[in-house]
Design a protein around this motif. Structure first.
Motif: not given
Lengths: 246, 399
Positions: A81-83, A85-86, A88-89, A117, A61
């Motif tokens: 940043a987007e990867r 986020a993936d 983290r998911r 998502t 984060l």
């Protein structure tokens, strides 16, 4: 080089500096830490010691000012940043301070959030969320809104949300901080059960009583890890016999 | 659960803000639609009105020599040798392809006549057609010759063969008033009425029945010119002129631009006013939506932080905010369409000061919905970008 074979998390000399107009504040000053798979680690320290910042850095984060964070052989801050986020998911379950449930969603919907998502059928998502709620002992109140639940129940919903996507790692920030002793103990018991099921858990806490329930505790003061005993790490990771511990 | 579930639940949770968004969109769409609908209907109605207001095509014989000026149009002077227009020419006019666009065909004969030693210009025509085409003319004096309920409508005038109407100046110059006799080329005519002063060329003319004038001038079946009034909302006047030119090769067909230009100018002014008003309303609506959506995002900073932390991408947050905008735009657009049409139907005639029949225009439903959707999405874009740009850790710290 960090250990790759047993460690799930390798933190190498991580620093974090907050810069304001008047001053710069070092929240982390060269933290190195290894966490092995299946460990239940407590990160302890006083208020402002940097333990929550460390948890955020570990959770992808907050990018560190310097140093490397490797989780499951992946340098998470080398990701976009987007990867991230993936990542983290798929890899992480967060249990936030004060639960951080979405007030207009039911318990079941809050638990389903990490699955929103993912391209699964709604039915499958509901089943998964229902299972997670059963695991935390909250199978009956799935359609209640957060404010209709006790704080202990809200905490359980938050934990169910953290485990619903079967992540290997749970990051919990003061999970017992706003609970009474009895409810807090119940939550720690729940974490122990999840840990026994194979989940790696990192729990930030300032409550010294909790250190008796975890496999290892590290102490942070002024942004530095004060104690990380090699023996304790080896014991927690089951490395004494192989002799490969730090 | 999908991203739209979160969007929908958030809207349900903020009932007043959602209602405000729908209301704002409805007002914006309704205003634009009402203005547009009234403009469109006015354009058609005013166009029809202006088209009927005077001739817009004049046919004259091709002439050599001195030209006589009448109706802002150059026409051959009738005292010269020339090929006059005839009844056959009228039949040809009646047969052109664009005949349906023609409202009135008014043939007339124009000649100078002797009035007790003075020269005067005599214009003779079918008075009903002529005065239908020129409704601004009215009577100053009359001898009870006009039929109809009002007794003043010149379009109902049946001018007797031995009757004439005098322009206001002509009556004064000749010293004649309604009911008196007047000698034209030695033949006695009764002054059936005197036209009210117009300040135009009609004031100096003598008007007579077409048949009587042809007999008086010894030119039966001949015309000096033909004036045509065409409906031109949808017909190209140039096309009518071309078709007339084709069937009347020996004549000069001239389109009068005044009415078309007047109509265009008038409509342009109305349209400009409408566009400015619509633009202002849309801007205000957009700002209202912009502020509300921004406050949605501000209120949900922590929530956005949670979503980002548990693996929502920036694109997922954009999706949620834009879905919220889309969800309010659908009822907003529908309400705006209904209200816009109702307003234009009820207030249109009052606003335009015209007898408008504003129709229910179903074909505007889709554009109205699209306008609402685009307005909502554009006005929400800043809020959506702001939500997507929030750093999860910073957002989670927000209280």
């Amino acid at each position: 080089m960090p250990q790759m074979s047993h460690s799930l998390i390798n933190v190498e000399n991580v620093t974090k500096k907050y810069q304001s107009a008047e001053e710069e504040v070092w929240a982390l000053r060269g933290v190195s830490l290894d966490v092995c798979r299946g460990e239940f680690l407590a990160i302890m320290g006083h208020s402002g010691s940097g333990k929550s910042t460390l948890l955020s850095v570990l959770g992808g984060l907050i990018p560190p000012s310097s140093g490397v964070v490797i989780i499951d052989d992946l340098d998470i801050y080398a990701l976009s940043a987007e990867r991230r986020a993936d990542f983290r998911r798929e890899y992480l379950g967060f249990v936030f301070q004060q639960f951080q449930l979405i007030p207009y969603l039911t318990a079941l919907e809050n638990v389903m959030l990490p699955l929103v998502t993912i391209n699964w059928s709604s039915r499958h998502k509901r089943e998964k969320a229902g299972e997670a709620l059963q695991r935390v002992g909250l199978g009956r109140k799935i359609n209640r809104l957060p404010h209709q639940l006790s704080v202990g129940e809200q905490e359980r919903v938050a934990i169910a949300r953290a485990i619903v996507n079967d992540p290997p790692l749970i990051l919990a920030d003061e999970p017992t901080g706003s609970l009474d002793t009895l409810t807090g103990n119940d939550i720690i018991d729940l974490f122990q059960k999840l840990n026994a099921d194979g989940l790696t858990i990192l729990m930030v806490t300032h409550n010294r009583d909790n250190m008796h329930h975890v496999s290892r505790a590290v102490f942070i003061q002024d942004g530095r890890v004060e104690t990380q005993e090699p023996k304790a790490f080896a014991a927690a990771c089951g490395l004494q016999k192989s002799g490969t511990g730090k | 659960m999908k991203t739209w579930t979160i969007a929908l639940k958030n809207l349900k949770r903020h009932k007043w803000k959602t209602a405000f968004l729908i209301f704002s969109l409805a007002v914006g769409v309704a205003t634009v639609l009402a203005v547009y609908n009234i403009m469109q209907t006015m354009q058609l109605e005013l166009g029809d009105y202006l088209d009927e207001f005077g001739a817009n095509i004049v046919i004259t014989p091709r002439a050599e020599g001195v030209e006589l000026n009448y109706g802002d149009t150059h026409m051959g002077q009738v005292i010269f040798e020339m090929e006059n227009l005839t009844v056959t020419d009228l039949e040809r006019i009646d047969d052109i392809e664009e005949r349906r666009s023609i409202n009135i065909i008014s043939p007339k004969i124009i000649a100078d006549v002797d009035v007790v030693g003075q020269k005067a210009l005599l214009v003779s025509m079918d008075t009903r057609l002529e005065f239908s085409m020129k409704p601004w003319l009215s009577l100053h004096q009359e001898t009870g010759i006009i039929a109809g309920e009002t007794g003043k409508d010149l379009a109902l005038l049946e001018l007797p063969p031995n009757g004439v109407l005098l322009g206001f100046s002509a009556a004064r110059a000749l010293g004649k008033s309604a009911g008196e006799l007047l000698q034209l080329n030695g033949k006695a005519f009764q002054v059936a009425g005197v036209l009210a002063e117009t300040g135009g060329e009609e004031d100096g003319l003598i008007f007579a029945d077409l048949g009587a004038a042809q007999a008086l001038l010894g030119r039966p079946g001949e015309f000096s010119m033909v004036e045509i009034s065409a409906y031109c909302n949808f017909c190209p006047i140039e096309e009518i002129v071309a078709q007339l030119q084709e069937v009347l090769p020996g004549s000069q067909v001239t389109a009068l631009r005044q009415s078309a230009l007047l109509r265009k100018e008038t409509m342009d002014r109305y349209a400009a006013f409408g566009y400015i008003l619509s633009g202002i309303v849309l801007l205000v609506t957009g700002l209202g939506i912009f502020n509300t959506m921004l406050s949605f995002v501000r209120e949900r900073t922590r929530e956005i932080g949670i979503l980002r932390a548990i693996g929502f991408r920036r694109s997922h947050l954009l999706q949620i905010i834009f879905l919220e905008a889309l969800f309010v735009s659908i009822p907003g657009g529908a309400a705006g369409y209904t209200a816009g049409i109702l307003i234009s139907r009820l207030a249109g005639p009052f606003l335009a000061q015209m007898q408008l029949q504003v129709p229910w225009r179903l074909e505007l439903a889709l554009p109205a919905m699209l306008l609402a959707v685009v307005l909502a999405l554009v006005s929400s874009s800043v809020a959506a970008l702001k939500a997507a740009a929030l750093e999860p850790a910073e957002a989670l710290r927000f209280y």
